[in-house]
Each structure stands twice: as C-alpha cells, then as structure tokens.
Motif scaffolding. Sequence first.
Motif, PDB file in Angstrom:
ATOM      1  N   GLU A   1       0.836  -1.194   0.000  1.00 61.79           N
ATOM      2  CA  GLU A   1       0.000   0.000   0.000  1.00 61.79           C
ATOM      3  C   GLU A   1       0.874   1.248   0.000  1.00 61.79           C
ATOM      4  OE1 GLU A   1      -4.031   1.453   2.401  1.00 61.79           O
ATOM      5  OE2 GLU A   1      -2.647   0.020   3.300  1.00 61.79           O
ATOM      6  N   SER A   2       0.356   2.319  -0.603  1.00 64.66           N
ATOM      7  CA  SER A   2       1.107   3.570  -0.641  1.00 64.66           C
ATOM      8  C   SER A   2       1.193   4.169   0.764  1.00 64.66           C
ATOM      9  CB  SER A   2       0.433   4.558  -1.592  1.00 64.66           C
ATOM     10  OG  SER A   2       1.186   5.751  -1.685  1.00 64.66           O
ATOM     11  N   LEU A   3       2.425   4.438   1.226  1.00 68.30           N
ATOM     12  CA  LEU A   3       2.671   4.984   2.559  1.00 68.30           C
ATOM     13  C   LEU A   3       3.585   6.195   2.433  1.00 68.30           C
ATOM     14  CD1 LEU A   3       3.376   1.680   4.534  1.00 68.30           C
ATOM     15  CD2 LEU A   3       1.258   2.998   4.547  1.00 68.30           C
ATOM     16  N   VAL A   4       3.249   7.266   3.095  1.00 67.51           N
ATOM     17  CA  VAL A   4       4.092   8.466   3.132  1.00 67.51           C
ATOM     18  C   VAL A   4       4.221   8.905   4.580  1.00 67.51           C
ATOM     19  CG1 VAL A   4       3.430   9.218   0.818  1.00 67.51           C
ATOM     20  CG2 VAL A   4       2.125  10.010   2.790  1.00 67.51           C
ATOM     21  N   PRO A   5       5.287   9.615   4.925  1.00 62.96           N
ATOM     22  CA  PRO A   5       5.404  10.139   6.295  1.00 62.96           C
ATOM     23  C   PRO A   5       4.199  11.019   6.641  1.00 62.96           C
ATOM     24  CG  PRO A   5       7.488  10.358   5.115  1.00 62.96           C
ATOM     25  CD  PRO A   5       6.471   9.940   4.104  1.00 62.96           C
ATOM     26  N   SER A   6       3.760  10.937   7.879  1.00 67.40           N
ATOM     27  CA  SER A   6       2.604  11.717   8.303  1.00 67.40           C
ATOM     28  C   SER A   6       2.958  13.153   8.642  1.00 67.40           C
ATOM     29  CB  SER A   6       1.945  11.054   9.516  1.00 67.40           C
ATOM     30  OG  SER A   6       2.872  10.914  10.581  1.00 67.40           O
TER      31      SER A   6
ATOM     32  N   PRO B   1       3.440   7.089   9.611  1.00 68.71           N
ATOM     33  CA  PRO B   1       2.013   6.800   9.833  1.00 68.71           C
ATOM     34  C   PRO B   1       1.875   5.632  10.795  1.00 68.71           C
ATOM     35  CG  PRO B   1       2.726   5.925   7.714  1.00 68.71           C
ATOM     36  CD  PRO B   1       3.883   6.716   8.253  1.00 68.71           C
ATOM     37  N   PRO B   2       0.715   5.475  11.421  1.00 64.22           N
ATOM     38  CA  PRO B   2       0.535   4.347  12.346  1.00 64.22           C
ATOM     39  C   PRO B   2       0.714   3.021  11.612  1.00 64.22           C
ATOM     40  CG  PRO B   2      -1.251   5.948  12.557  1.00 64.22           C
ATOM     41  CD  PRO B   2      -0.476   6.321  11.335  1.00 64.22           C
ATOM     42  N   LEU B   3       1.613   2.171  12.120  1.00 70.51           N
ATOM     43  CA  LEU B   3       1.871   0.863  11.532  1.00 70.51           C
ATOM     44  C   LEU B   3       1.606  -0.223  12.560  1.00 70.51           C
ATOM     45  CD1 LEU B   3       5.178   1.631   9.604  1.00 70.51           C
ATOM     46  CD2 LEU B   3       2.884   1.465   8.650  1.00 70.51           C
ATOM     47  N   ARG B   4       1.264  -1.388  12.057  1.00 71.16           N
ATOM     48  CA  ARG B   4       0.909  -2.508  12.918  1.00 71.16           C
ATOM     49  C   ARG B   4       2.110  -2.950  13.762  1.00 71.16           C
ATOM     50  NH1 ARG B   4      -3.446  -5.547  11.705  1.00 71.16           N
ATOM     51  NH2 ARG B   4      -3.280  -4.934   9.515  1.00 71.16           N
ATOM     52  N   ASP B   5       1.845  -3.238  15.057  1.00 71.56           N
ATOM     53  CA  ASP B   5       2.842  -3.768  15.989  1.00 71.56           C
ATOM     54  C   ASP B   5       4.040  -2.841  16.173  1.00 71.56           C
ATOM     55  OD1 ASP B   5       1.421  -6.233  16.406  1.00 71.56           O
ATOM     56  OD2 ASP B   5       2.106  -6.872  14.430  1.00 71.56           O
ATOM     57  N   GLY B   6       3.811  -1.523  15.972  1.00 74.98           N
ATOM     58  CA  GLY B   6       4.899  -0.588  16.188  1.00 74.98           C
ATOM     59  C   GLY B   6       6.035  -0.732  15.197  1.00 74.98           C
ATOM     60  N   MET B   7       5.759  -1.267  14.040  1.00 79.19           N
ATOM     61  CA  MET B   7       6.791  -1.484  13.028  1.00 79.19           C
ATOM     62  C   MET B   7       7.347  -0.149  12.540  1.00 79.19           C
ATOM     63  SD  MET B   7       6.312  -3.501   9.447  1.00 79.19           S
ATOM     64  CE  MET B   7       7.673  -3.700   8.288  1.00 79.19           C
TER      65      MET B   7
ATOM     66  N   LEU C   1       9.278   6.852   2.487  1.00 78.47           N
ATOM     67  CA  LEU C   1       9.396   5.683   3.339  1.00 78.47           C
ATOM     68  C   LEU C   1       9.802   4.476   2.494  1.00 78.47           C
ATOM     69  CD1 LEU C   1       6.236   6.039   5.621  1.00 78.47           C
ATOM     70  CD2 LEU C   1       8.585   6.682   6.145  1.00 78.47           C
ATOM     71  N   ARG C   2      10.510   3.535   3.123  1.00 73.30           N
ATOM     72  CA  ARG C   2      10.938   2.318   2.433  1.00 73.30           C
ATOM     73  C   ARG C   2      10.168   1.124   2.981  1.00 73.30           C
ATOM     74  NH1 ARG C   2      17.037   1.033   3.154  1.00 73.30           N
ATOM     75  NH2 ARG C   2      16.235   0.418   5.191  1.00 73.30           N
ATOM     76  N   HIS C   3       9.575   0.363   2.072  1.00 77.27           N
ATOM     77  CA  HIS C   3       8.785  -0.799   2.472  1.00 77.27           C
ATOM     78  C   HIS C   3       9.690  -1.920   2.970  1.00 77.27           C
ATOM     79  CE1 HIS C   3       4.785   0.532   1.155  1.00 77.27           C
ATOM     80  NE2 HIS C   3       5.426   1.194   0.202  1.00 77.27           N
TER      81      HIS C   3
ATOM     82  N   ALA D   1       5.181   7.624  -3.896  1.00 78.28           N
ATOM     83  CA  ALA D   1       4.644   8.896  -3.402  1.00 78.28           C
ATOM     84  C   ALA D   1       5.486   9.383  -2.223  1.00 78.28           C
ATOM     85  CB  ALA D   1       3.194   8.737  -2.982  1.00 78.28           C
ATOM     86  N   SER D   2       5.547  10.671  -2.048  1.00 78.84           N
ATOM     87  CA  SER D   2       6.371  11.246  -0.988  1.00 78.84           C
ATOM     88  C   SER D   2       5.634  12.405  -0.336  1.00 78.84           C
ATOM     89  CB  SER D   2       7.712  11.725  -1.546  1.00 78.84           C
ATOM     90  OG  SER D   2       7.510  12.698  -2.563  1.00 78.84           O
ATOM     91  N   LEU D   3       6.092  12.743   0.860  1.00 76.46           N
ATOM     92  CA  LEU D   3       5.588  13.924   1.559  1.00 76.46           C
ATOM     93  C   LEU D   3       6.340  15.142   1.028  1.00 76.46           C
ATOM     94  CD1 LEU D   3       3.928  15.225   3.901  1.00 76.46           C
ATOM     95  CD2 LEU D   3       5.910  14.804   5.354  1.00 76.46           C
ATOM     96  N   ARG D   4       5.610  16.184   0.638  1.00 72.64           N
ATOM     97  CA  ARG D   4       6.219  17.392   0.082  1.00 72.64           C
ATOM     98  C   ARG D   4       5.737  18.618   0.862  1.00 72.64           C
ATOM     99  NH1 ARG D   4       7.887  17.151  -5.549  1.00 72.64           N
ATOM    100  NH2 ARG D   4       8.138  14.974  -6.176  1.00 72.64           N
TER     101      ARG D   4
END
Length: 683
Positions: A334-339, A372-378, A418-420, A428-431
């Motif tokens: 899934e697409s993930l970017v810094p919050s 962003p919030p990730l499962r199990d504090g990953m 972010l790196r998967h 996608a990135s945060l700008r």
Amino acid sequence: MLFPLRHLLVAFCAFGTGALAAEPIRLEPVEATTAADARFAEAVDGVETADNGWMVPQSTPQSGVFRCVPPMAAGRVRFSLVFGSGQKDSCFGEFSISVTTDRNPSLAGHWQLVFPTSFSANQGWLDRAYPHLHFVDHPGKTTARVGGILPDDGVTGIRVEVWPSPMGPASNAILTELRMERMPFGTTNIALGCPVTASHALPEKQYAESLTDGLIGSYAHPANSRLGRDFYFEIDLRRTRDLDHISLRGRAQSGTGGQFTHLHLQLFDEEPESDAGPVWEGKVRETAPEAEPGTAAVVRSADGQGTFRGRYLRIFSTSVAPYSPQIAEVEVYESLVPSGVQVRSNDRLVTGLPAVRIPAGANWLAFTLEEPPLRDGMTLGKRLRIVGGPDGWIAPNWHGAVETRGLPPGEYLIEAQLRHSDFEWNSASLRIPLIVLAPWWKNPWAQLTVALAAVASAALLAWHIARRRVAWQLAELERSQELSQERRRIARDMHDVVGARLTQLTVMHELFAAQETLSWKTRERLEELTTTARDAVGALDEAVWAINPRNDTLQNIADYLCHAASSYLSPLDIRLRQHAPEAWPEREVGAQKRHQLLLAFKEALQNIVKHAGANLVTLTLRFEDPVMVICLDDNGCGLPPDAAGPEKDGLENMRTRLAAVGGSCVAQTRAEGGTRVEFRLPV
C-alpha cells in the motif's frame, strides 16, 4: 540451485525473528459437539498430564470452539496441539483450524479456515489433506505445530474441527493441551494471508493460497498445460486500497523463466464477476528474465493504465510456455508516506504550515520524519532531500534525524519517503515548501533609498490627483444639491398651488352638478368637466412624483409602479399579481428616466385594458445589475399578427420612450397565451 541462499535468508528474517516476538494468546472454552464431555475445558487448562485433556470421538465429525481473550490482532499465528495420553490412536486423524471475528464465538457462527503455511510434528508424520491436515501414522505421543496467517483484526475465537481418520476406524483422540501464539507480521505486504482463488484446477499438492503464504519455496500453476490466458489467480485484499507497487516472484528454479513471462495484472474495486471493468491494467515480463530465478518483478502504476488502486487483483499470462503462469509469491504494498516532519533550525523548533519558514542566519538544520501508524509498532526506512539544495537523498542518523548544513536564502521543497519491508522506496512522498529568509543586512541601501523615494513620489502624486478629484466631486455635489433643491421647490409649488386649484375646481364642478335645477345635459357636461379635472389632478401627481428627487430610488419606483397598476386595474375587475423583491439596492434613478418609464408603463396598462380582453395581469419586477426589469404578462388574446393603427402606435411609443433613456421595450405573444411586455431600464 533450487533455493538460493539469499531467499532462505529472507524467509528466516520473516519467520525466525517473528518467532522471537511470539505473544501467547489465552484461550477459554466456549462449546463443543462433545458437550456432554466435562473434559472439554481441560484442553486449555495448562495441564499436560497423560490423564488430562479433551476426549474426542473420531467415529463422526466433531468441533470445539475456544474464545481468544482478549480479541487478537492480525498477524502470523502458531498453534500447538499436544497429544500426551500415550494411548494408541489418541491423535486426531484429520483436523483443521478456523477463526472468527463474531462478537460471541459459537459453533453456528461465521468461520474462516486458516490455511496452514507450515506444519510439523515432533513424532509421527503430519501431512496436508487439503484443506485439512492429517497424521499419516498414529503416534502415541506427539506435539503438532501449525503455522498460519490471520489477515483480519479482531479475531475473537478459534474452532478445531476433527474428522474420522482416512486410515480407518480409530479410538477416541485426546487433546491434552491447545496453545496459541501470535507473531507480528514484520512486513508492509498487505497481501500476506489474503484469500486466493484459481479459475481452474491446480496439480495435486499445489494450492492457490501458496501465493500469499509468505514462503517463496511454494508455488502454484494450472494443472492443464494449455489454458493460456483463460487461467488466472485472483487475490482478495479485503478492502480497496491505494497501492504503491506489486512484487511477483516465480519459481526459484532454472529453466522455468518462460512460465513467468507475459504476465498481465488487473485491479478491480468490485468483484470481477460483476459488470465493472478493471480500474487499472498492466503487464510485466514481456521476455524471459535474465536475472536469477526467483527474483521479484516489481510492478508500479506507470507499468499500466488507470488508477493504481483496488481490492481484487487478477493475474494471468499470455505466454505460450506450458503451465503458465508459475507464481511462487505475490506481495502487494500500500502507498505509505510520512505523516509529518519536525524541523529544527540551530536546535530550535520551527513551526508553520503550509510552508516552513527558516529564520535568517541558520547554519544547521535537522528534520525528524513522523511515520504513519503501523501494525505492531513497526518502523520503516526513511530518507529526505531538499529539492533545490546541494545534497541528494539523506538517510537519518542514529538519533532518527536527517541533518544538513544551512541553506542560502530562497524557496525549496522538503521531500520525504518511506521504504517498504521489501526495500522498495514508496513512489509517493511527503512534500512541504521550505522558505529560507534572507537577513536584512544583505539588502543594499541604495535599493532601499530608491524604493523609498519612488514610494514617496508616488504618494505625493497620488495625493495631488486625489485632492483635485475631491475638489471636482465637491463642486459636482454642490451643483447636484442645488438642482435637487430646485426640483423639490418646483414639485412643492406644483402640488401646493396648481394641485390645490385643480382640486378646488373639481369640488366646485361636483357641487354644481348636484343642483336639481340643472338640466340633464348641463349636468352631463359638468360631470365631464369633473372627470377631466380629476384626470388633471392625477397627471399632476405623476409629474410631481417624477420631478421630486426624493423618489430617485429603485425602491420608490417599484412601489409607485405597483400602486399605479393596482389603482388602474382594480376598478375594471382585472386581477393583479405582483412579484417584486422585498429590498432593492441603493441606486439613483434620474427624473427623466422615471418619467419616461412611467409613461410607457401606463401605455402598456392601457393597451391591456383596450385590446387584450384579459382578466388577470402579472407584474414582475427584478434587478439584474445594472438593469431594472419590469414585466407585464396578461392572459388575453395576445398580439395580432399584423398590428396596425393606434395599437401599433402605442407599441412604438413605448419603445421610443425607453430608447430615449437608454432602455428597451419588447412586446411579444406568450406561448401559453396572452402578451408579455418587458421594459429594461439601465440605472
């Protein structure tokens, strides 16, 4: 080499490290088909003695339900089934494990089978009897370990189902103890553990679920060697998601590259069996890969057309190689970017959105990225760059911050990625805009002096022009006020002097006409004089209204026109409907415009009475800036095709009067019958 060392290391990282973080799940007994057996609860009491456990008859199918306390989050799961009685045939002949998210788990609830991604026994031989597991032999004592994946949060219970042994009748099985452990996913692969279906049959010992079991050593392909594009795998991602990339892995074996080419991928928001088409479609591996077998083929949005999102992923191949496609693993990210990003300048926190403004003179900058919030504090890998700055991508230091030296004054752009877990950077990135302010002392004094002089000159010139303009406006205002006062005086004199005399004349005529000694012919002439005098009084009132500057407003015009129409039509038994706004804008309308409009308006009313034969008139007034619109609609006979004589002269008079003050008059027959006369007067 069948399984390259690199792939084995990846598998160890996925499963071995997860095992170190195993979390025991407490189980409580709920119900079983062997309800009469009070020993059902002994399966989860923590006691592992030979005389303890749940006794399960194996002559007929049996089931037992256990509650997870508290409900379990999604993740990898491992079940341990301890058979410690030592009796012959005391192990389950064939069994499966299912899970539910029902609030209250029960035998009649909704259950989802857990696909065993791994299974073993410390004694005996445990094998797959899809979709179940079974013991090939009958060990007296053993512990079976079954691994699986739970893609959904909120698992409230598990169900153990037991079937008669395929090897024939067996005695009662005794489950001494049932344990359950959860391990974190440790990956951003959202396809892990998701349901997979195949359009056609697979060879024996191959399963569609192998594509999402997280194991690169298992694979699947069609049993028929010549199905071509008619065969496909379909993965349900559970919900619609915006995707970053999809990784496909073929068999890690030389000579199988042809079965991993000409792959086509389709994404659907709805089930593909419906009429909806794919929202994205692309293809990958047009030729046999030159890379090492088992290497991932990464697919991104640019590799196809459409919107790279969806819930259902369908994969098929147009390769001519037999048994295509052969796929070991499908990973979806899934697409993930810094919050967000926290910025510090010379160790001081800098705030501000939508742009970050760095004070002048900053010689050191630090950026801390928020995940962003990730499962199990990953946690994921991160990098940041300043677009327009001297450096490229920069990774955080061991404090988790990206540090760089100060930047020259100007406008820049913070870009963070972010790196998967598969080490692919999210597209996608945060700008966030970044502005570095210039110090005041770098602005040349000469430029400042010239700028100040220019501003002062412009201000002086503007003041002089404004002063002359104000003087001219004052003079015009004085002339306008004098004209308004003169108009008021004329209107007052006409009303007080001429109006009074005409009124007196009317009353005198009425008194004379009332004398009984007068002949009928004389009385008739006096009544005609009285009517003429009354008309003269009305005409004088209209002239006074037109001259009086107090009436130079849209509101007074609207009120007077409504009053004039009502006064004219009511005595003639013609109904009047009025539509006008409650409030009008403040606009000044000159006497000449009001006078010509009133005369044309009365001409229109007269035409309705004389020629239309109507019994209903609708008066509509509105303001279409900068035009006042007056519409008269009647339900009469409409305009004749060839109007002539007085009627034609009346229409032409109305047009001439409105044209004289810059307006217009349009008369036309309405489609529903009757006539519409529309006056448009610019104000």
